[in-house]
Design a protein around this motif. Structure first.
Motif, PDB file in Angstrom:
ATOM      1  N   ASP A 261       0.807  -1.209   0.000  1.00  0.00           N
ATOM      2  CA  ASP A 261       0.000   0.000   0.000  1.00  0.00           C
ATOM      3  C   ASP A 261       0.842   1.262   0.000  1.00  0.00           C
ATOM      4  N   ASP A 262       1.971   1.242   0.707  1.00  0.00           N
ATOM      5  CA  ASP A 262       2.776   2.457   0.768  1.00  0.00           C
ATOM      6  C   ASP A 262       3.330   2.813  -0.607  1.00  0.00           C
ATOM      7  N   ALA A 263       3.639   1.813  -1.396  1.00  0.00           N
ATOM      8  CA  ALA A 263       4.113   2.075  -2.758  1.00  0.00           C
ATOM      9  C   ALA A 263       3.024   2.762  -3.580  1.00  0.00           C
ATOM     10  N   ILE A 264       1.762   2.358  -3.393  1.00  0.00           N
ATOM     11  CA  ILE A 264       0.650   3.020  -4.079  1.00  0.00           C
ATOM     12  C   ILE A 264       0.559   4.474  -3.654  1.00  0.00           C
ATOM     13  N   LEU A 265       0.676   4.724  -2.356  1.00  0.00           N
ATOM     14  CA  LEU A 265       0.580   6.096  -1.855  1.00  0.00           C
ATOM     15  C   LEU A 265       1.674   6.977  -2.438  1.00  0.00           C
ATOM     16  N   ARG A 266       2.873   6.429  -2.581  1.00  0.00           N
ATOM     17  CA  ARG A 266       3.965   7.228  -3.157  1.00  0.00           C
ATOM     18  C   ARG A 266       3.683   7.581  -4.613  1.00  0.00           C
ATOM     19  N   VAL A 267       3.075   6.657  -5.353  1.00  0.00           N
ATOM     20  CA  VAL A 267       2.692   6.947  -6.745  1.00  0.00           C
ATOM     21  C   VAL A 267       1.694   8.094  -6.790  1.00  0.00           C
ATOM     22  N   ILE A 268       0.706   8.080  -5.884  1.00  0.00           N
ATOM     23  CA  ILE A 268      -0.313   9.133  -5.852  1.00  0.00           C
ATOM     24  C   ILE A 268       0.300  10.471  -5.477  1.00  0.00           C
ATOM     25  N   VAL A 269       1.163  10.469  -4.468  1.00  0.00           N
ATOM     26  CA  VAL A 269       1.839  11.713  -4.066  1.00  0.00           C
ATOM     27  C   VAL A 269       2.633  12.286  -5.233  1.00  0.00           C
ATOM     28  N   GLU A 270       3.388  11.439  -5.903  1.00  0.00           N
ATOM     29  CA  GLU A 270       4.213  11.902  -7.033  1.00  0.00           C
ATOM     30  C   GLU A 270       3.347  12.479  -8.147  1.00  0.00           C
ATOM     31  N   ALA A 271       2.173  11.879  -8.382  1.00  0.00           N
ATOM     32  CA  ALA A 271       1.294  12.386  -9.433  1.00  0.00           C
ATOM     33  C   ALA A 271       0.824  13.800  -9.126  1.00  0.00           C
ATOM     34  N   PHE A 272       0.445  14.064  -7.875  1.00  0.00           N
ATOM     35  CA  PHE A 272       0.005  15.403  -7.508  1.00  0.00           C
ATOM     36  C   PHE A 272       1.169  16.393  -7.517  1.00  0.00           C
ATOM     37  N   GLU A 273       2.331  15.943  -7.127  1.00  0.00           N
ATOM     38  CA  GLU A 273       3.496  16.842  -7.168  1.00  0.00           C
ATOM     39  C   GLU A 273       3.877  17.178  -8.608  1.00  0.00           C
ATOM     40  N   ARG A 274       3.790  16.202  -9.500  1.00  0.00           N
ATOM     41  CA  ARG A 274       4.085  16.477 -10.916  1.00  0.00           C
ATOM     42  C   ARG A 274       3.073  17.455 -11.505  1.00  0.00           C
ATOM     43  N   ALA A 275       1.863  17.428 -10.972  1.00  0.00           N
ATOM     44  CA  ALA A 275       0.829  18.353 -11.449  1.00  0.00           C
ATOM     45  C   ALA A 275       0.986  19.748 -10.857  1.00  0.00           C
ATOM     46  N   GLY A 276       1.978  19.932 -10.005  1.00  0.00           N
ATOM     47  CA  GLY A 276       2.274  21.263  -9.482  1.00  0.00           C
ATOM     48  C   GLY A 276       1.766  21.555  -8.084  1.00  0.00           C
ATOM     49  N   PHE A 277       1.229  20.546  -7.393  1.00  0.00           N
ATOM     50  CA  PHE A 277       0.693  20.763  -6.052  1.00  0.00           C
ATOM     51  C   PHE A 277       1.740  20.432  -4.990  1.00  0.00           C
ATOM     52  N   THR A 278       1.765  21.220  -3.936  1.00  0.00           N
ATOM     53  CA  THR A 278       2.543  20.885  -2.744  1.00  0.00           C
ATOM     54  C   THR A 278       1.717  19.927  -1.904  1.00  0.00           C
ATOM     55  N   VAL A 279       2.296  18.805  -1.512  1.00  0.00           N
ATOM     56  CA  VAL A 279       1.596  17.835  -0.672  1.00  0.00           C
ATOM     57  C   VAL A 279       1.953  18.135   0.784  1.00  0.00           C
ATOM     58  N   VAL A 280       0.929  18.442   1.573  1.00  0.00           N
ATOM     59  CA  VAL A 280       1.100  18.910   2.949  1.00  0.00           C
ATOM     60  C   VAL A 280       0.648  17.815   3.910  1.00  0.00           C
ATOM     61  N   GLY A 281       1.456  17.518   4.915  1.00  0.00           N
ATOM     62  CA  GLY A 281       1.092  16.526   5.917  1.00  0.00           C
ATOM     63  C   GLY A 281       0.024  17.044   6.868  1.00  0.00           C
ATOM     64  N   ALA A 282      -0.893  16.170   7.268  1.00  0.00           N
ATOM     65  CA  ALA A 282      -1.970  16.580   8.172  1.00  0.00           C
ATOM     66  C   ALA A 282      -1.426  17.117   9.484  1.00  0.00           C
ATOM     67  N   ASP A 283      -0.306  16.563   9.969  1.00  0.00           N
ATOM     68  CA  ASP A 283       0.236  16.988  11.254  1.00  0.00           C
ATOM     69  C   ASP A 283       0.688  18.437  11.241  1.00  0.00           C
ATOM     70  N   THR A 284       1.066  18.952  10.061  1.00  0.00           N
ATOM     71  CA  THR A 284       1.519  20.343   9.981  1.00  0.00           C
ATOM     72  C   THR A 284       0.364  21.332   9.991  1.00  0.00           C
ATOM     73  N   LEU A 285      -0.859  20.831   9.822  1.00  0.00           N
ATOM     74  CA  LEU A 285      -2.025  21.708   9.743  1.00  0.00           C
ATOM     75  C   LEU A 285      -2.791  21.812  11.056  1.00  0.00           C
ATOM     76  N   LEU A 286      -2.457  20.961  11.994  1.00  0.00           N
ATOM     77  CA  LEU A 286      -3.152  20.965  13.275  1.00  0.00           C
ATOM     78  C   LEU A 286      -2.370  21.786  14.287  1.00  0.00           C
ATOM     79  N   ASP A 287      -3.082  22.553  15.100  1.00  0.00           N
ATOM     80  CA  ASP A 287      -2.434  23.390  16.093  1.00  0.00           C
ATOM     81  C   ASP A 287      -1.553  22.575  17.026  1.00  0.00           C
ATOM     82  N   GLU A 288      -2.012  21.377  17.402  1.00  0.00           N
ATOM     83  CA  GLU A 288      -1.254  20.546  18.330  1.00  0.00           C
ATOM     84  C   GLU A 288      -0.208  19.696  17.628  1.00  0.00           C
ATOM     85  N   GLY A 289      -0.372  19.481  16.323  1.00  0.00           N
ATOM     86  CA  GLY A 289       0.606  18.731  15.558  1.00  0.00           C
ATOM     87  C   GLY A 289       0.798  17.308  16.043  1.00  0.00           C
ATOM     88  N   ALA A 290       1.950  16.748  15.675  1.00  0.00           N
ATOM     89  CA  ALA A 290       2.251  15.380  16.067  1.00  0.00           C
ATOM     90  C   ALA A 290       2.594  15.316  17.559  1.00  0.00           C
TER      91      ALA A 290
END
Length: 285
Positions: A111-140
């Protein structure tokens, strides 16, 4: 004005919302600012009627990217659970069909290999992929216990082994979680996910597991060593606590910086009401 969490490198975020409470928590943390919610059909629990929202299936990659670009999004965050779909029955648009051969090839590795393919596709399309932990006030999470309940020596020993088992199955890209009681491995997480795994544990004979009256055993969740953490960080919420309680477990152990707790105050309240601990440990401990 309060600074939007994690907003340093983007101007508008596309929140790809799957199941569970995490997408709503992120939306609340951002106070609805500069966010387009992409509700994933068949997975998202929340209707997001109060948000700027579009809805697509997971196979409509081209349509998702088009909606994001039309809305002015320059970043995306993947939040909430999405199980591996039946690719033979999945509705695909042109973008999904283009990506499918790479997804199928990656799927043979895990499954992780699939996720990396999806991330790369969005990055190639010009999007920054942001981790959920960076968006929460309390974070990780940092090390320590959430709430006042502490593990005893037997629970600490189970936590040690459960973390070792979780690391082992993670290395093989099997899952993120394991349950150990009195040194015995009761379950490991695979495709069914954490909740279903805990339900299996609750169905075991009480001689093997604890009960709410005599708790034994620990759930461990930690990232896979090779994991793309921006898209699949281990997550714990009130439902996790409820299922651990039903399985008679004594508590939960997580990796510091490697997990998210959704609705932290509610989770602490649920833990303390049931007498469960939540221990956060450094990866090397």
């Amino acid at each position: 004005m309060t600074e939007t969490p994690g907003a340093a490198d983007w101007t508008r975020l596309g929140l790809l919302a799957g199941g569970g409470a995490l997408p709503r928590e992120i939306l609340n943390a951002l106070d609805g600012r500069d966010v387009l919610v992409v509700r994933l059909k068949g997975f998202a629990d929340d209707g997001f009627e109060d948000a700027d929202m579009v809805e697509h299936s997971v196979g409509e990659i081209g349509a998702i990217m088009k909606s994001l670009k039309q809305a002015g999004c320059d970043a995306v965050c993947f939040a909430g659970y999405v199980t591996r779909p039946d690719f033979k029955a999945l509705r695909l648009d042109a973008g999904g069909l283009k990506l499918l051969p790479r997804v199928l090839a990656a799927g043979r590795k895990g499954d992780d290999a699939i996720l990396r393919v999806i991330v790369e596709a969005f990055e190639r399309a010009g999007f920054t992929v942001v981790g959920a932990d960076t968006l929460l006030d309390e974070g990780a999470l940092g090390p320590g216990c959430l709430g006042h309940v502490k593990p005893d020596e037997a629970a600490l020993a189970d936590a040690d082994k459960a973390m070792q088992v979780a690391a082992g199955i993670g290395q093989l890209d099997i899952g993120q979680g394991a349950v150990v009681a009195d040194g015995l491995v009761l379950a490991v997480e695979a495709q069914e996910g954490t909740n279903a795994m805990l339900e299996r544990v609750a169905g075991l004979p009480e001689a093997l597991r604890g009960t709410p009256q005599a708790r034994r055993g620990v759930l461990a969740k930690r990232p896979k060593p090779i994991q793309e953490r921006r898209i699949d960080m281990p997550t714990v919420g009130v439902d996790t606590v409820r299922l651990c309680d039903a399985a008679g477990l004594a508590g939960i152990v997580l990796e510091a910086g490697g997990a998210l707790v959704v609705d932290r105050e509610a989770v602490i309240e649920a833990l303390e009401a049931r007498g469960l601990f939540l221990l956060v440990r450094e990866a090397g401990e």
